[in-house]
Write a protein that holds these residues in place. Structure first.
Motif, PDB file in Angstrom:
ATOM      1  N   LEU A  91      32.508  40.593  47.152  1.00  0.00           N
ATOM      2  CA  LEU A  91      33.252  40.257  46.177  1.00  0.00           C
ATOM      3  C   LEU A  91      33.832  38.990  46.457  1.00  0.00           C
ATOM      4  O   LEU A  91      34.610  39.068  47.620  1.00  0.00           O
ATOM      5  N   ALA A  92      34.018  37.881  45.857  1.00  0.00           N
ATOM      6  CA  ALA A  92      34.719  36.745  45.792  1.00  0.00           C
ATOM      7  C   ALA A  92      35.544  36.345  44.541  1.00  0.00           C
ATOM      8  O   ALA A  92      35.048  36.704  43.674  1.00  0.00           O
ATOM      9  N   HIS A  93      36.732  35.693  44.777  1.00  0.00           N
ATOM     10  CA  HIS A  93      37.346  35.434  43.761  1.00  0.00           C
ATOM     11  C   HIS A  93      36.960  34.482  42.877  1.00  0.00           C
ATOM     12  O   HIS A  93      37.514  34.181  41.620  1.00  0.00           O
ATOM     13  N   GLN A 102      36.229  35.036  34.487  1.00  0.00           N
ATOM     14  CA  GLN A 102      35.102  35.671  34.131  1.00  0.00           C
ATOM     15  C   GLN A 102      34.413  36.434  35.163  1.00  0.00           C
ATOM     16  O   GLN A 102      34.594  36.251  36.341  1.00  0.00           O
ATOM     17  N   VAL A 103      33.421  37.461  34.816  1.00  0.00           N
ATOM     18  CA  VAL A 103      32.888  38.048  35.649  1.00  0.00           C
ATOM     19  C   VAL A 103      31.352  37.576  35.884  1.00  0.00           C
ATOM     20  O   VAL A 103      30.650  37.607  35.075  1.00  0.00           O
ATOM     21  N   VAL A 135      31.586  37.721  41.428  1.00  0.00           N
ATOM     22  CA  VAL A 135      32.501  36.510  41.524  1.00  0.00           C
ATOM     23  C   VAL A 135      33.623  36.799  40.392  1.00  0.00           C
ATOM     24  O   VAL A 135      33.157  37.034  39.107  1.00  0.00           O
ATOM     25  N   GLY A 136      34.976  36.486  40.677  1.00  0.00           N
ATOM     26  CA  GLY A 136      35.831  36.441  39.523  1.00  0.00           C
ATOM     27  C   GLY A 136      37.180  37.018  40.016  1.00  0.00           C
ATOM     28  O   GLY A 136      37.366  37.780  41.047  1.00  0.00           O
ATOM     29  N   VAL A 142      35.378  43.008  38.434  1.00  0.00           N
ATOM     30  CA  VAL A 142      34.272  42.474  38.834  1.00  0.00           C
ATOM     31  C   VAL A 142      33.694  43.485  40.057  1.00  0.00           C
ATOM     32  O   VAL A 142      32.507  43.654  39.819  1.00  0.00           O
ATOM     33  N   ALA A 143      34.625  44.362  40.514  1.00  0.00           N
ATOM     34  CA  ALA A 143      34.219  45.494  41.446  1.00  0.00           C
ATOM     35  C   ALA A 143      33.199  46.607  40.621  1.00  0.00           C
ATOM     36  O   ALA A 143      32.184  46.857  41.064  1.00  0.00           O
TER      37      ALA A 143
END
Length: 339
Positions: A91-93, A102-103, A135-136, A142-143
């Protein structure tokens, strides 16, 4: 900004190194810390609830704004579990990308655009193409999307210690081993901290990054992480291997760039010039025509953006930074995450 042979200390870093920064910045820092404590307190008191997903999530973060090698450690953890046969999602921001709010779900091997999903997400994709990437900014959404798409065995969240809505089974806090772990002790903007040191009470363990002896004893599990530069990787496949004796021009737009340049000096690189840009810089706005017929050395985080904008006659190489935790860390992490 050309700095000549060695990297200097930026104005912000100079302020953050002061034991007593300017009064106005200290006043703003206290306001910032007060706001953070109110935000954290809402979760601690149960006024807000953290979302728990039915999959282990390992968080990698820091009290520092940047420059402590969070992303290289995220990559190391995801690679370790992937090599163990686990289904892993990172998971990245996506900060700095147009899709930040956005996702975005990227399949293994899918090409990522740094101006769409951010340079740190692209650094992860460039270094670890075999692992799915989600990403988001809104980590819960996102998760959940990643869980529905890939049904992973675990997720590794990059740079997420201050993101409280999404619960983690393990929270790793990275601190520098070679200097004061809390800088000058102040939060933004007077110091380098995103939150007061008391935030360590949420941590599962502290990882001391780099060389040097830690200057503080903490009532938490602690582990050492060595940081090592890998061999330079050409940004284009037709570039020949880079001879370490070749004079290079260094370009970078990362947090605390002086640490990167100092590492190059210690590695014996022949540096002709250093150009420092703001963190997450948009190199499309820079005039890079002066780099024709030169050799450029940069970080992976910068290289994913520079490859498309440097002059064709410029040979550019990225130096991956490898995070190598001590052996006992892996056994502890497997147990802490119940994997």
């Amino acid at each position: 900004m050309a700095l000549g042979g060695r990297a200097g200390v930026s104005g912000v870093s100079a302020v953050w190194s002061q034991a007593r920064p300017p009064l106005l910045l200290r006043w703003l820092s206290h306001l910032y810390a007060l706001g953070w404590r109110a935000y954290e307190g809402a979760y601690r008191l149960g006024l807000k609830r953290r979302q728990v997903l039915p999959v282990p999530i390992i968080g990698v973060g820091s009290l520092w704004v940047g420059g402590v090698s969070k992303t290289p450690l995220t990559i190391a953890i995801a690679r370790y579990f992937h090599q163990q046969g686990r289904r892993v999602v990172v998971l990245a921001h996506g900060y700095g990308g147009r899709r930040y709010r956005q996702v975005t779900l990227l399949e293994p091997g899918e090409v990522a655009d740094p101006y769409e999903v951010g340079d740190e997400a692209c650094e992860i994709r460039w270094t670890l193409p075999e692992v799915p990437l989600a990403v988001g900014k809104w980590r819960v959404a996102v998760a959940r999307a990643a869980l529905e798409r890939w049904q992973p065995d675990l997720m590794v969240m990059d740079d997420g210690f201050q993101h409280l809505p999404l619960a983690r089974c393990v929270d790793l806090v990275l601190l520098p081993a070679d200097e004061s772990p809390f800088g000058n002790g102040y939060c933004l903007p007077a110091g380098p901290l995103r939150e007061p040191p008391s935030g360590l009470r949420r941590a599962s363990a502290v990882l001391w990054m780099g060389e040097g002896e830690p200057k503080t004893e903490l009532p938490l599990p602690t582990f050492r992480v060595a940081l090592r530069m890998a061999e330079p990787v050409p940004l284009r496949r037709d570039f020949p291997p880079l001879n370490p004796q070749t004079p290079v021009h260094v370009m970078t737009g990362i947090a605390r760039p002086e640490r990167f340049v100092e590492a190059l000096h210690q590695g014996g690189w022949r540096i002709e010039s250093v150009a420092v840009f703001p963190d997450h810089a948009d190199f499309r706005r820079a005039n890079l025509s002066g780099y024709q017929n030169t050799v450029v050395l940069t970080t992976v985080k910068d290289g994913v953006k520079l490859s498309a904008v440097l002059p064709p006659s410029c040979r550019a190489y990225a130096l991956p930074l490898l995070a190598e935790p001590e052996a006992g860390f892996w056994e502890w992490l497997v147990g802490a995450a119940s994997l």
